[in-house]
Design a protein around this motif. Structure first.
Motif, PDB file in Angstrom:
ATOM      1  N   PRO A 185       0.841  -1.207   0.000  1.00 10.43           N
ATOM      2  CA  PRO A 185       0.000   0.000   0.000  1.00 10.43           C
ATOM      3  C   PRO A 185       0.874   1.255   0.000  1.00 10.43           C
ATOM      4  N   PHE A 186       0.447   2.251  -0.782  1.00  8.48           N
ATOM      5  CA  PHE A 186       1.203   3.503  -0.828  1.00  8.48           C
ATOM      6  C   PHE A 186       0.262   4.684  -0.980  1.00  8.48           C
ATOM      7  N   VAL A 187       0.780   5.836  -0.578  1.00  8.88           N
ATOM      8  CA  VAL A 187       0.093   7.115  -0.710  1.00  8.88           C
ATOM      9  C   VAL A 187       1.001   8.008  -1.545  1.00  8.88           C
ATOM     10  N   VAL A 188       0.446   8.701  -2.511  1.00  4.69           N
ATOM     11  CA  VAL A 188       1.192   9.683  -3.287  1.00  4.69           C
ATOM     12  C   VAL A 188       1.010  11.031  -2.598  1.00  4.69           C
ATOM     13  N   ALA A 189       2.134  11.645  -2.209  1.00  4.12           N
ATOM     14  CA  ALA A 189       2.108  12.933  -1.514  1.00  4.12           C
ATOM     15  C   ALA A 189       2.752  13.986  -2.403  1.00  4.12           C
ATOM     16  N   LEU A 190       1.957  14.924  -2.876  1.00  2.00           N
ATOM     17  CA  LEU A 190       2.445  15.993  -3.749  1.00  2.00           C
ATOM     18  C   LEU A 190       3.115  17.049  -2.880  1.00  2.00           C
ATOM     19  N   ASN A 191       4.434  17.131  -2.990  1.00  2.00           N
ATOM     20  CA  ASN A 191       5.213  18.045  -2.166  1.00  2.00           C
ATOM     21  C   ASN A 191       5.214  19.420  -2.820  1.00  2.00           C
ATOM     22  N   GLY A 192       4.608  20.377  -2.146  1.00  2.00           N
ATOM     23  CA  GLY A 192       4.536  21.738  -2.682  1.00  2.00           C
ATOM     24  C   GLY A 192       5.817  22.501  -2.432  1.00  2.00           C
ATOM     25  N   PHE A 193       6.560  22.756  -3.479  1.00  2.00           N
ATOM     26  CA  PHE A 193       7.793  23.515  -3.337  1.00  2.00           C
ATOM     27  C   PHE A 193       7.458  25.002  -3.343  1.00  2.00           C
ATOM     28  N   GLU A 194       7.988  25.689  -2.329  1.00  2.00           N
ATOM     29  CA  GLU A 194       7.721  27.121  -2.147  1.00  2.00           C
ATOM     30  C   GLU A 194       6.227  27.380  -2.058  1.00  2.00           C
ATOM     31  N   GLY A 195       5.497  26.430  -1.449  1.00  2.00           N
ATOM     32  CA  GLY A 195       4.054  26.572  -1.261  1.00  2.00           C
ATOM     33  C   GLY A 195       3.254  26.485  -2.539  1.00  2.00           C
ATOM     34  N   HIS A 196       3.854  26.025  -3.602  1.00  2.00           N
ATOM     35  CA  HIS A 196       3.217  26.015  -4.917  1.00  2.00           C
ATOM     36  C   HIS A 196       2.769  24.605  -5.296  1.00  2.00           C
ATOM     37  N   GLN A 197       1.485  24.441  -5.595  1.00  2.97           N
ATOM     38  CA  GLN A 197       0.927  23.181  -6.077  1.00  2.97           C
ATOM     39  C   GLN A 197       0.293  23.449  -7.440  1.00  2.97           C
ATOM     40  N   PRO A 198       1.032  23.230  -8.524  1.00  2.46           N
ATOM     41  CA  PRO A 198       0.495  23.557  -9.846  1.00  2.46           C
ATOM     42  C   PRO A 198      -0.626  22.637 -10.330  1.00  2.46           C
ATOM     43  N   TYR A 199      -0.752  21.440  -9.734  1.00  6.04           N
ATOM     44  CA  TYR A 199      -1.772  20.490 -10.184  1.00  6.04           C
ATOM     45  C   TYR A 199      -2.563  19.953  -9.000  1.00  6.04           C
ATOM     46  N   THR A 200      -3.803  19.640  -9.243  1.00 11.37           N
ATOM     47  CA  THR A 200      -4.650  19.055  -8.207  1.00 11.37           C
ATOM     48  C   THR A 200      -4.352  17.561  -8.095  1.00 11.37           C
ATOM     49  N   PRO A 201      -4.707  16.956  -6.965  1.00 12.68           N
ATOM     50  CA  PRO A 201      -4.522  15.505  -6.840  1.00 12.68           C
ATOM     51  C   PRO A 201      -5.218  14.719  -7.957  1.00 12.68           C
ATOM     52  N   GLU A 202      -6.380  15.143  -8.383  1.00 15.25           N
ATOM     53  CA  GLU A 202      -7.084  14.410  -9.446  1.00 15.25           C
ATOM     54  C   GLU A 202      -6.372  14.537 -10.790  1.00 15.25           C
ATOM     55  N   GLU A 203      -5.788  15.710 -11.067  1.00 13.43           N
ATOM     56  CA  GLU A 203      -5.007  15.857 -12.295  1.00 13.43           C
ATOM     57  C   GLU A 203      -3.781  14.935 -12.275  1.00 13.43           C
ATOM     58  N   VAL A 204      -3.148  14.818 -11.107  1.00 15.22           N
ATOM     59  CA  VAL A 204      -1.989  13.935 -10.978  1.00 15.22           C
ATOM     60  C   VAL A 204      -2.421  12.475 -11.089  1.00 15.22           C
ATOM     61  N   ARG A 205      -3.550  12.120 -10.468  1.00 15.34           N
ATOM     62  CA  ARG A 205      -4.062  10.744 -10.559  1.00 15.34           C
ATOM     63  C   ARG A 205      -4.253  10.348 -12.025  1.00 15.34           C
ATOM     64  N   GLU A 206      -4.818  11.260 -12.805  1.00 13.46           N
ATOM     65  CA  GLU A 206      -5.043  10.986 -14.225  1.00 13.46           C
ATOM     66  C   GLU A 206      -3.713  10.884 -14.974  1.00 13.46           C
ATOM     67  N   ALA A 207      -2.796  11.778 -14.699  1.00 15.39           N
ATOM     68  CA  ALA A 207      -1.508  11.765 -15.397  1.00 15.39           C
ATOM     69  C   ALA A 207      -0.711  10.496 -15.080  1.00 15.39           C
ATOM     70  N   LEU A 208      -0.784  10.037 -13.825  1.00 17.10           N
ATOM     71  CA  LEU A 208      -0.048   8.840 -13.413  1.00 17.10           C
ATOM     72  C   LEU A 208      -0.822   7.553 -13.676  1.00 17.10           C
ATOM     73  N   GLN A 209      -2.091   7.708 -14.041  1.00 18.35           N
ATOM     74  CA  GLN A 209      -2.984   6.564 -14.267  1.00 18.35           C
ATOM     75  C   GLN A 209      -3.039   5.659 -13.040  1.00 18.35           C
ATOM     76  N   ILE A 210      -3.239   6.290 -11.888  1.00 17.39           N
ATOM     77  CA  ILE A 210      -3.371   5.567 -10.627  1.00 17.39           C
ATOM     78  C   ILE A 210      -4.854   5.409 -10.337  1.00 17.39           C
ATOM     79  N   GLY A 211      -5.244   4.207  -9.992  1.00 13.14           N
ATOM     80  CA  GLY A 211      -6.639   3.923  -9.674  1.00 13.14           C
ATOM     81  C   GLY A 211      -7.087   4.638  -8.413  1.00 13.14           C
ATOM     82  N   PRO A 212      -8.382   4.583  -8.131  1.00 13.82           N
ATOM     83  CA  PRO A 212      -8.936   5.302  -6.984  1.00 13.82           C
ATOM     84  C   PRO A 212      -8.521   4.727  -5.634  1.00 13.82           C
ATOM     85  N   GLY A 213      -7.912   3.540  -5.633  1.00 12.70           N
ATOM     86  CA  GLY A 213      -7.538   2.905  -4.371  1.00 12.70           C
ATOM     87  C   GLY A 213      -6.376   3.560  -3.655  1.00 12.70           C
TER      88      GLY A 213
END
Length: 193
Positions: A134-162
């Motif tokens: 089991p793993f969690v993807v953690a989007l690390n915001g550099f300089e407080g900046h998050q250019p993409y939403t978790p759902e955009e990243v999920r789609e780009a990485l093709q990670i299932g909803p689990g």
């Protein structure tokens, strides 16, 4: 040695679990472990030399002068009866041969991602998907900046909803602790299935 309570209640047992913090080069694994560890973390950092020129991409990590060559190690007590031992992996592919040993016995992994370099997390995501850990993807915001939403990243990485995808800041203890809690909950749910 068991410790009792004055009310005669049974002593509480302590459970420990191993967690892996993985991801590409320079995504904040050492910072994450250091921010959340309640002990002085063990770091196996080496000074980067000209030998890594052309191998390690410093485009987004210009201030980086050291790199993990074996692992980072830390510990955090989440509750008085749950202790997590954190093992940070080295990010460069030339050190991936160590991952099997670092992952052995872990209940789950945090995959730190720098969304400016999304392709750098593919090997870690693939590794944990293929291993079934089991793993969690953690989007690390550099300089407080998050250019993409978790759902955009999920789609780009093709990670299932689990697999949970969350945002974090590896420099902040509260964010790192929250990511670890999300992972522990996710790992427990995966065991119940």
């Amino acid at each position: 040695m068991a410790f009792g309570t004055s009310s005669g209640a049974a002593p509480r047992s302590t459970t420990s679990a191993k967690i892996v913090v993985a991801g590409g080069f320079g995504v904040g694994k050492t910072t994450f472990v250091g921010a959340v560890s309640e002990i002085n973390p063990l770091r196996t950092e080496a000074v980067m030399t000209s030998a890594s020129a052309g191998i390690d991409d410093l485009t987004h990590t210009g201030d980086k002068t050291t790199t993990t060559v074996a692992m980072d190690f830390g510990r955090i007590t989440l509750d008085q009866d749950l202790i997590l031992y954190l093992f940070g992996t080295p990010g460069q592919d030339r050190f991936w041969f160590m991952w099997d040993d670092l992952v052995r016995g872990a209940i789950g992994a945090i995959v730190l991602v720098d969304t400016r370099r999304l392709a750098d997390c593919f090997p870690a995501v693939d590794y944990f998907e293929n291993s079934g850990l089991p793993f969690v993807v953690a989007l690390n915001g550099f300089e407080g900046h998050q250019p993409y939403t978790p759902e955009e990243v999920r789609e780009a990485l093709q990670i299932g909803p689990g697999a949970p995808i969350i945002t974090t800041d590896a420099r902040h203890r509260a964010d790192a602790k929250s990511a670890l809690i999300t992972l522990v909950e996710h790992a427990l749910m995966a065991r119940l299935k």
